[in-house]
Write a protein that holds these residues in place. Structure first.
Motif, PDB file in Angstrom:
ATOM      1  N   PRO A  47       0.805  -1.212   0.000  1.00  5.89           N
ATOM      2  CA  PRO A  47       0.000   0.000   0.000  1.00  5.89           C
ATOM      3  C   PRO A  47       0.843   1.270   0.000  1.00  5.89           C
ATOM      4  O   PRO A  47       0.315   2.377  -0.058  1.00  5.89           O
ATOM      5  CB  PRO A  47      -0.783  -0.110   1.310  1.00  5.89           C
ATOM      6  N   LEU A  48       2.146   1.097   0.077  1.00  2.00           N
ATOM      7  CA  LEU A  48       3.046   2.239   0.189  1.00  2.00           C
ATOM      8  C   LEU A  48       3.934   2.348  -1.033  1.00  2.00           C
ATOM      9  O   LEU A  48       4.338   1.333  -1.595  1.00  2.00           O
ATOM     10  CB  LEU A  48       3.948   2.069   1.431  1.00  2.00           C
ATOM     11  N   GLU A 274      -7.452  -3.396 -12.603  1.00  2.12           N
ATOM     12  CA  GLU A 274      -6.677  -2.446 -11.816  1.00  2.12           C
ATOM     13  C   GLU A 274      -5.244  -2.956 -11.617  1.00  2.12           C
ATOM     14  O   GLU A 274      -4.273  -2.216 -11.783  1.00  2.12           O
ATOM     15  CB  GLU A 274      -7.342  -2.242 -10.449  1.00  2.12           C
ATOM     16  N   MET A 278      -1.827  -1.188 -12.759  1.00  3.58           N
ATOM     17  CA  MET A 278      -0.880  -0.678 -11.762  1.00  3.58           C
ATOM     18  C   MET A 278       0.334  -1.566 -11.588  1.00  3.58           C
ATOM     19  O   MET A 278       1.406  -1.084 -11.266  1.00  3.58           O
ATOM     20  CB  MET A 278      -1.583  -0.547 -10.401  1.00  3.58           C
ATOM     21  N   PHE A 678      -0.053   7.156  -6.765  1.00  6.52           N
ATOM     22  CA  PHE A 678      -1.305   6.435  -6.987  1.00  6.52           C
ATOM     23  C   PHE A 678      -1.825   6.727  -8.387  1.00  6.52           C
ATOM     24  O   PHE A 678      -1.942   7.889  -8.785  1.00  6.52           O
ATOM     25  CB  PHE A 678      -2.369   6.856  -5.961  1.00  6.52           C
TER      26      PHE A 678
ATOM     27  N   GLN B 127     -12.643   3.885  -6.520  1.00  5.57           N
ATOM     28  CA  GLN B 127     -11.459   3.050  -6.622  1.00  5.57           C
ATOM     29  C   GLN B 127     -11.682   1.811  -5.777  1.00  5.57           C
ATOM     30  O   GLN B 127     -12.551   1.781  -4.914  1.00  5.57           O
ATOM     31  CB  GLN B 127     -10.206   3.803  -6.106  1.00  5.57           C
ATOM     32  N   SER B 128     -10.854   0.818  -5.982  1.00  9.56           N
ATOM     33  CA  SER B 128     -11.007  -0.445  -5.251  1.00  9.56           C
ATOM     34  C   SER B 128     -10.715  -0.249  -3.766  1.00  9.56           C
ATOM     35  O   SER B 128     -10.117   0.759  -3.356  1.00  9.56           O
ATOM     36  CB  SER B 128     -10.034  -1.468  -5.809  1.00  9.56           C
ATOM     37  N   PHE B 130      -8.570  -1.901  -2.041  1.00 11.48           N
ATOM     38  CA  PHE B 130      -7.121  -1.868  -1.851  1.00 11.48           C
ATOM     39  C   PHE B 130      -6.597  -0.446  -2.036  1.00 11.48           C
ATOM     40  O   PHE B 130      -5.843   0.084  -1.217  1.00 11.48           O
ATOM     41  CB  PHE B 130      -6.421  -2.812  -2.839  1.00 11.48           C
ATOM     42  N   TRP B 131      -7.011   0.191  -3.127  1.00  7.92           N
ATOM     43  CA  TRP B 131      -6.532   1.537  -3.473  1.00  7.92           C
ATOM     44  C   TRP B 131      -6.896   2.522  -2.369  1.00  7.92           C
ATOM     45  O   TRP B 131      -6.067   3.313  -1.922  1.00  7.92           O
ATOM     46  CB  TRP B 131      -7.185   1.921  -4.791  1.00  7.92           C
ATOM     47  N   LYS B 133      -7.793   1.969   0.765  1.00 13.87           N
ATOM     48  CA  LYS B 133      -7.151   1.694   2.054  1.00 13.87           C
ATOM     49  C   LYS B 133      -5.714   2.192   2.013  1.00 13.87           C
ATOM     50  O   LYS B 133      -5.218   2.761   2.981  1.00 13.87           O
ATOM     51  CB  LYS B 133      -7.145   0.191   2.342  1.00 13.87           C
ATOM     52  N   ALA B 134      -5.058   1.969   0.885  1.00 13.23           N
ATOM     53  CA  ALA B 134      -3.667   2.390   0.769  1.00 13.23           C
ATOM     54  C   ALA B 134      -3.559   3.908   0.817  1.00 13.23           C
ATOM     55  O   ALA B 134      -2.666   4.463   1.447  1.00 13.23           O
ATOM     56  CB  ALA B 134      -3.071   1.857  -0.540  1.00 13.23           C
ATOM     57  N   LYS B 135      -4.467   4.581   0.161  1.00 15.10           N
ATOM     58  CA  LYS B 135      -4.441   6.047   0.102  1.00 15.10           C
ATOM     59  C   LYS B 135      -4.889   6.645   1.440  1.00 15.10           C
ATOM     60  O   LYS B 135      -4.498   7.744   1.787  1.00 15.10           O
ATOM     61  CB  LYS B 135      -5.375   6.508  -1.021  1.00 15.10           C
TER      62      LYS B 135
END
Lengths: 764, 308, 157
Positions: A47-48, A274, A278, A678, B127-128, B130-131, B133-135
């Motif tokens: 996530p980072l 997605e 990505m 992102f 957004q999903s 995952f996206w 939560k990450a953001k």
């Protein structure tokens, strides 16, 4: 050289062999595969954008009923992979740190997808976030966060090419111009999301995945897994598009393989759209600064380039991507003095790879600037290109000989068909209407060491049908059908008599893959030679039987015939049986290695023969700009592609048309949009792939230059249009607006802002 | 891409639907065409316990004249509605909005009710899991700040094409809920708050849409990059006469802006609106540009509808 | 979680299945019925690769719950062929070079079929309008339009 009208099937529009399975839904793509006891895998992703991995705890995930295996970087051999020895930076499953949002960190194989997804939630990864950098200029500054320890200032690759004396040449130039163009990177947006099925059994690993080069894939996996090459079998499967984005081994491949090895069961890993956007490959953002010096008559004297490629987190094809836009340009024009500095820079974003339309900032920039120069000198844009364009027999500035060139013919033909002179003359600059031209050369293959060539074998059934075995790869462009068509021509049997086994690393011999525009020129040549080998064997036996010299015999319609009197003939099938009796069955073998300078190296030694041959193309685009809204309409597109000679003109047209849309229309629509690492549009709604209502009227034009090396004179099927269509839009736009738009894509807001700026209007 | 787990119900009557909604403590959603709801569920923006399919309720699908109104059931698809002669003849703004929504295939599935009641959109929201939560959570997903502005106001965009047209036609909605029925002008369902853009009460079902049966001139102008599929980055609807023209602007911000007045006052009002309206970088096009297109597109629309 | 019983027709054959309430028609077709001709391109209804016909109307099967199709008729790409005989659109796509990688092809052909079934003589503009529901990355659409037009001209359906 045979008269081209004499060919039975070469040069004719032929329905492709693979189309039947595709229109009936029977064609199998990777995600359609189902094997007994197959498990389903899902990937846990970072996530980072930049962080150290402190700890990965998979224990809870392993305990979830239905989960059969979990893998992390600690299940790999810790080997870092790279296309080149000096770009081995990709662990695929990292142990120490993550470098982009979405990077693969751990993966689960379970009895169904739902359980696999649940298991991901149970994996605990402890990260220590690190400062991240998202802009390549910032990344190159001293003190910027370092993404790879081995690459100071985040400079992944620096390609430096220098010939002659640019400073002196600029001094001698009548006119010098310098401009900077920039383009946002695109998405491949191939319709098939990436997927892998891996099956490890009895010591062998079978892999299915959409890929452009199974042999390179197998080699990479062999190294990564420590398995001998014969134990890694990359199998044939239909591919839903690649466009350069499926050439290298993916983390998904390694993950599926590891999970299958652990469980000894087939494992399927399918990426969502997605994830495909990505986490597989993206296209480079590029900033190109171009300085050109010309004589008063428009002859180019010098070019100086500084190009920054935003490479994302890992090298991928690094040196190649950093060089190709420059090379296609030097393959097009005579440039006596040049200095090229290309920098591929790491940033904490997804990995950028080679793309069929790669380098639009650079190519559009060069072509638009050339038009600006032409305008200052009072020369027509077509004329200045004809003047500076390379011809057959000449050499590029880094010493690649050009053995055939349809550049001049393409320029002339496309300007005739588009009514260039009349239209160009009738349009007032800056009134919102424009017609523009762009052209480019394209290498057919490039140095890939001993893997630059291809081989083909074939056998005959005793009924007279053939099985052709070749490494040729089809990403969707029609290479499989091309191989069969070539065989049909040389062996004189209909296409339906020919079976094709291709792109299977256990059976087929080395092939360079559907990469670098080499399939027709290299793989096609190998197929042709294998068939000629078989043909010689057949004719030798038939000559004996018929009492006629072999040179007087031909193969037509499943028969060996005497050219002087076709009623004197013998079925090929009989010859095949005779050969079996003789203990020497008809088996053809052929191989082709392009005449490349293998000492050439992208970084260390960028001089010498780059490719066996070059194709050429020129496009003309008509645009209309609504100046109040900035909206661009492209009513008409003409594209002339010198393919040498079209094996299947219908397939070449299809490539030309697809390229006009994927590069030309894309120039006004397509961009990946980022916010601090992102990707904001990793989907097919906000990423704007052109639709049927967005296309211009298109006229594809095939130009023949009858390449002396290519099979039947053929080179490649349409890449020149993929790398010149946007230039035609850019140059047309220049005429329509009177000012160059130096930022791509040319979306309405970009055009509108540029027009306001030109008028000196303040931002409100 | 997988949907989250949920139960599925297909009630035959409104009462049944409401009862099911109540039974699940409000952790239920209504399903019409699914073209807005299903993608949002796949993105895990919505994870209901129960999905209540309204398509079994016959009375929700009809188009008819009633008193001085044209009454439309919410489950009529956009395609069907666009092929209804009465709509094309009387309400050109609505007709144009219907045929420019999304693409033909999705028009055949998407319903007028679903199109009106769609959630607001933003590049950082759609957004999903995952996206997002990450953001980190944004305002609309329960976080502290908007990712775009850093401020505490959610300016996600309401992107229905048909709602601005209906607003320009002074449409009203009849809603049926646990607490009973109510009929309100369409514009009253918009809260202007991107986090909760629609002021529906829990469990409320859109029962019908009414448009005063006053044939008008009108049209709809849509700003989008491609010629199909894309949502409006700006949508302007206009209905009425030169004396009284009603304009609604959608696509920017959580609620459409409505203006009414004389045709001759339109340009200055649209100019003023374009300066006051808040647009942020939450779509694929620059927000300054989108605002500036308001006077441009409204002028062109007015010219197309009324001539010079 | 309780399964839902759904009875419907697929390519003319009656099927009787127990499916999860949150199962999409796309998943049922590909995973339960193993009709893999229908593809998942995006999962969110933006690309059209998953297009099937529901009572003759083109729909995104990735946006449909199987539970919703009880009593209905579904046509997938596998249902177009009649025995050995290809549908005229399938023939035309092959003969006009309208198929490259093929991933968008099943959805594209079904969208075209639905168009011709409801409008046997569409104009080029109407054809473009209909197929602008489906993304193709390879062909640039020109040969797809020509293939469909050829079927219109021949008057076949």
């Amino acid at each position: 050289m045979k008269q081209y009208e004499e060919y039975k099937i070469i040069g004719k529009p032929v329905p492709r062999r693979d189309s039947l399975g595709k229109v009936t839904g029977q064609a199998i793509y990777t995600n359609d595969l189902k094997l007994p006891r197959m498990l389903y895998a899902k990937v846990l992703r970072s996530p980072l954008p930049h962080a150290k991995i402190l700890n990965i705890d998979v224990s809870r995930a392993l305990r979830l009923p239905g989960v059969k295996a979990v893998v992390t970087g600690f299940d790999t051999k810790g080997i870092k992979w790279g296309v080149f020895k000096y770009t081995q930076d990709h662990p695929l499953l990292p142990r120490d740190k993550v470098r982009y949002v979405g990077e693969d960190v751990a993966a689960v194989a379970a009895i169904d997808e739902e359980i696999a997804m649940e298991a991901l939630e149970l994996i605990k990864v402890d990260y220590e976030p690190l400062p991240a950098v998202f802009d390549p200029i910032e990344a190159m500054q001293e003190g910027a966060p370092l993404i790879h320890d081995e690459f100071p200032r985040n400079i992944n690759i620096h390609v430096h090419i220098e010939v002659g004396d640019v400073e002196q040449a600029f001094k001698e130039s009548y006119l010098v111009m310098e401009n900077t163009f920039r383009a946002a990177g695109e998405a491949y947006a191939m319709m098939e999301p990436y997927a892998v099925v891996a099956h490890y059994h009895e010591g062998y690993l079978d892999i299915w995945c959409p890929n452009a080069g199974p042999h390179v894939r197998a080699k990479a996996l062999s190294n990564l897994l420590g398995l001998p090459l014969n134990r890694v079998r990359v199998r044939h499967v239909n591919i839903g598009g690649a466009f350069g984005g499926r050439s290298e081994v993916q983390p998904a491949d390694l993950i599926a393989a590891l999970l299958s090895i652990k469980t000894e069961r087939p494992v399927k890993l399918t990426l969502t759209r997605e994830e495909n956007a990505m986490c597989s490959r993206q296209v480079h953002d590029v900033i190109a600064t171009i300085k050109t010096g010309v004589k008063k008559d428009g002859t180019i004297l010098a070019k100086e380039f500084k190009v920054i490629y935003d490479g994302g987190a890992y090298s991928s094809t690094g040196p190649i991507a950093t060089s190709v836009p420059y090379y296609v340009y030097e393959e097009t024009y005579r440039i006596p003095n040049v200095r090229y500095d290309g920098y591929r820079v790491f940033t904490n974003k997804g990995i950028r790879g080679m793309y069929g339309c790669h380098g639009r900032a650079f190519l559009v920039g060069n072509e638009v600037q050339l038009d600006m120069i032409a305008e200052a000198l009072g020369i027509d844009p077509v004329e200045i290109r004809l003047k500076n364009g390379l011809k057959a027999g000449e050499e590029t500035i880094t010493k690649s000989k050009i053995i055939s060139s349809g550049l001049h013919e393409a320029l002339k033909t496309v300007s005739e068909k588009s009514n260039w002179r009349e239209k160009r003359g009738s349009i007032q600059k800056g009134e919102g209407k424009g017609i523009g031209i762009g052209c480019v050369g394209m290498m057919c293959g490039f140095p890939m060491g001993f893997r630059s060539g291809s081989s083909c074998y074939l056998k005959f059934n005793d009924d007279g049908q053939v099985t052709l075995i070749t490494g040729i790869v089809d990403n969707g462009q029609g290479n499989e059908s091309l191989a069969i068509q070539i065989a049909s021509e040389v062996l004189g049997i209909p296409m339906e008599d020919i079976n094709l086994v291709n792109a299977d690393t256990e059976i087929t011999n080395l092939d360079q893959g559907a990469y670098s525009q080499a399939a027709t020129f290299v793989s096609g040549n190998a197929v042709k030679r294998a068939c000629e080998d078989a043909r010689r064997q057949i004719l030798a036996i038939a000559s004996d039987k018929l009492g006629v010299p072999a040179e007087e015999l031909d193969l037509r319609n499943r028969m060996v015939v005497w050219k002087k009197d076709p009623s004197k003939n013998i079925p090929i099938q009989w010859i095949v049986r005779e050969a079996f009796f003789m203990g020497r069955p008809i088996v053809g073998f052929g191989s082709y290695m392009p005449k490349i300078d293998f000492e050439r190296e992208w970084v260390k030694r960028p001089y010498g023969q780059l490719a066996g041959t070059f194709s050429y193309g020129a496009c003309v685009a008509e645009v209309e700009v609504d100046k109040e809204t900035g909206r661009i309409y492209i009513p008409r597109f003409y594209a002339a592609h010198d393919c040498g000679y079209p094996i299947n003109p219908m397939a070449v047209e299809g490539q030309i048309e697809g390229s006009i849309v994927q590069a030309g229309v894309a120039a006004i629509l397509e961009k990946n949009l980022w916010h601090k690492g992102f990707l904001l549009n990793p989907d097919l709604l906000e990423y704007k792939v052109p639709l049927a209502c967005d296309i211009p009227e298109m006229e594809p034009i095939i130009v023949n230059s009858y390449d002396p090396e290519g099979p039947f004179g053929a080179k490649e099927g349409g890449l020149t249009i993929r790398m010149s269509a946007y230039s035609a839009v850019g140059t047309a736009l220049y005429q329509a607006l009177g000012i160059p738009i130096t930022e791509l894509p040319f979306t309405p807001d970009v055009v509108w802002k540029a027009l306001r700026k030109a008028k000196g209007e303040a931002e409100k | 891409m997988k949907l989250p787990k949920f139960l599925y119900f297909r009630p035959k009557t409104i009462e049944e639907a409401l009862a099911t909604f109540t039974a699940y403590d409000g952790n239920a959603v209504y399903l019409a065409g699914g073209t807005d709801l299903i993608p949002r569920m796949k993105l895990k923006l919505k994870k209901p316990t129960a999905v209540i399919d309204l398509k079994g309720i016959g009375e929700l699908k009809n188009v008819r004249l009633e008193d001085h109104k044209v009454v439309i059931g919410p489950l009529v698809t956009l395609f069907e509605l666009s092929k209804t002669p009465m709509i094309k003849e009387r309400f050109p703004a609505l007709f144009e909005a219907l045929i420019s929504t999304s693409c033909e295939t999705l028009q055949m599935r998407g319903t007028i009710g679903g199109n009106i009641l769609q959630d607001t959109r933003c590049l950082f929201y759609n957004q999903s899991e995952f996206w997002r939560k990450a953001k980190g959570a944004c305002l609309k997903t329960g976080g502290e700040r908007c990712h775009v502005t850093g401020a505490k106001e959610c300016l996600s965009n309401y992107m229905s094409d048909t709602a601005p047209a209906l607003l320009s036609l002074e449409a009203s909605l009849k809603l049926v809920g646990i607490e009973g029925e109510r009929e309100i002008p369409l514009k009253e369902i918009f809260t202007g708050n991107g986090i909760f853009p629609l002021s529906l009460r829990p469990g409320e079902i859109l029962y019908q849409i009414s448009i005063p049966n006053e044939p008008s001139k009108g049209g709809y102008e849509k700003l989008r990059l491609r010629g199909s599929i894309d949502y409006p980055l700006l949508g302007i609807a206009l209905s009425g006469s030169a004396e009284k023209v009603k304009v609604a602007i959608g696509g920017i911000g959580p609620a459409p802006k409505v203006w009414e007045g004389k045709l001759e006052d339109l340009p200055s009002s649209m100019e003023k609106l374009s300066q006051e309206i808040k647009a942020i970088a939450n779509t694929i096009l620059d927000p300054l540009y989108r605002r500036h297109m308001i006077p441009v597109l409204s002028r062109r629309l007015a010219k197309r509808v009324f001539g010079n | 979680m309780e399964l839902i019983r759904v009875q419907f027709k697929v390519n003319g054959e009656q099927v009787d299945l127990s499916v999860k309430p949150y199962e999409t028609l796309l998943e049922t077709l590909r995973n339960r019925l193993e009709l893999t001709g229908t593809k998942e391109g995006c999962g969110l209804g933006s690309c059209g690769a998953c297009t099937v016909l529901l009572d003759g109307i083109p729909v995104r099967s990735c946006l449909l719950l199987t539970a919703e199709v009880n009593g209905r008729e579904v046509t997938t790409i596998e249902g177009l062929k009649q025995g050995d005989k290809l549908h005229p659109l399938q023939e035309a796509f092959i003969n006009h070079g309208a198929v490259q990688c093929g991933f968008c092809t099943p959805g594209m052909i079904l969208t075209a079929k639905a168009l011709l079934d409801r409008n046997p003589k569409p104009t080029r503009s109407e054809i473009i309008r209909a197929i602008s529901s489906n993304i193709c990355r390879c062909t640039g659409y020109k040969k797809i339009i020509e293939a469909i037009e050829s079927v219109v001209q021949k008057g076949e359906r």
